[in-house]
Design an enzyme around this catalytic site. Structure first.
Site, PDB file in Angstrom:
ATOM      1  N   GLU A  32      58.796  89.106 112.325  1.00 18.75           N
ATOM      2  CA  GLU A  32      58.230  89.551 111.061  1.00 18.75           C
ATOM      3  C   GLU A  32      59.180  89.385 109.880  1.00 18.75           C
ATOM      4  O   GLU A  32      58.756  89.492 108.727  1.00 18.75           O
ATOM      5  CB  GLU A  32      57.781  91.014 111.193  1.00 18.75           C
ATOM      6  CG  GLU A  32      56.653  91.180 112.194  1.00 18.75           C
ATOM      7  CD  GLU A  32      56.345  92.628 112.506  1.00 18.75           C
ATOM      8  OE1 GLU A  32      55.187  92.907 112.891  1.00 18.75           O
ATOM      9  OE2 GLU A  32      57.233  93.487 112.381  1.00 18.75           O
ATOM     10  N   ASP A 231      45.404  90.384 116.230  1.00 13.55           N
ATOM     11  CA  ASP A 231      44.395  90.637 117.256  1.00 13.55           C
ATOM     12  C   ASP A 231      43.380  91.632 116.710  1.00 13.55           C
ATOM     13  O   ASP A 231      43.469  92.055 115.561  1.00 13.55           O
ATOM     14  CB  ASP A 231      45.056  91.188 118.526  1.00 13.55           C
ATOM     15  CG  ASP A 231      45.862  92.456 118.245  1.00 13.55           C
ATOM     16  OD1 ASP A 231      45.241  93.525 118.186  1.00 13.55           O
ATOM     17  OD2 ASP A 231      47.093  92.369 118.072  1.00 13.55           O
TER      18      ASP A 231
END
Length: 264
Positions: A32, A231
């Site tokens: 990230e 997701d």
């Protein structure tokens, strides 16, 4: 003459001791922050209390970049160490999340306008009642839904209309603005995902944002949380996460860079 030199020395010492104001950028995992770290100009590495901070410039802004670690405790600890050692004028949390809104697909970005700790409260007779956290500085209760900085949110909305994101499966990702639900659980269950969406009207779920928001709220530090969905927090979440996490992190980082370029 000696006194004059001594006074000059004291002035220089004082100036060197002044902390430059920076924008903090946090992510929970290496993926990230990796893209952002690679673009840092004049990068310096500083270790404080087990946390590695990277200082430098992004989009001509002085920043400090760090990996917070996964979960609310790690995120809160990292934020505490960060705010102790650096003078900040804003904090941006970037990374991935599980989408909860029925229309959200992997790759879509959720910009938080508020955050809630869905697992902080009381379980009684099979019913969970969410509690507000306590503001230790003001000795009052924080709102259950913690609001992000209005200026950062406004700028994020503007940026979202102009930025070009990396496509997912030949599909251009969409932007959503709303609540993000935080808890110490990787949600991979369709019923739990549906409950979080229904109970909190949350668009996405993750494991750090509201903990960081709580500290920023107490310290009056402007903040925003930007999450790219890897997701849908359902039974396929674990598989989808590893399939899409890298590209989701890239899009989240691109959003952060665009935000830096247009703000503060």
């Amino acid at each position: 003459m000696a006194i004059r030199h001594y006074l000059i020395f004291l002035m220089l010492f004082a100036l060197c001791g002044v902390k430059a104001q920076r924008i903090a950028i946090m992510g929970a995992m290496d993926e990230e922050i990796e893209l952002l770290k690679g673009q840092l100009e004049n990068k310096e590495e500083i270790e404080k209390n087990g946390i590695i901070f990277y200082t430098g410039k992004l989009k001509n802004k002085e920043v400090v970049l760090l990996k917070a670690g996964i979960g609310k405790v790690n995120a809160a600890y990292s934020t505490a160490i960060l705010t102790t050692h650096f003078k900040l004028n804003a904090l941006i949390f970037t990374g991935v999340a599980g989408g909860l809104h029925p229309d959200i697909l992997p790759g879509d970005i959720v910009i938080a306008d508020s955050l809630v700790q869905y697992d902080f409260g009381q379980l009684q007779d099979d019913e969970f009642i969410t509690w507000p956290t306590r503001n230790l500085i003001k000795n009052t209760k924080n709102p259950v839904f913690l609001s992000v900085d209005s200026t950062l949110l406004h700028t994020s909305k503007i940026v979202s209309n102009t930025i070009q994101l990396k496509a997912f499966n030949n599909r251009v990702p969409k932007f959503y603005i709303g609540t993000i639900a935080t808890g110490d659980t990787f949600v991979s269950d369709a019923m739990k995902a549906k409950a979080l969406y229904s109970n909190f009207n949350a668009l996405a779920t993750e494991m750090e944002g509201a903990a960081v928001a709580q500290i920023c709220t107490m310290l009056n530090l402007p903040y925003i949380v930007i999450r790219s969905c890897s997701d849908n927090a359902n039974t396929n979440a674990h598989t989808d996460y590893f399939k899409f996490v890298e590209i989701a992190a890239v899009n989240s980082a691109q959003m952060v860079l665009a935000l830096l370029e247009n703000t503060l």
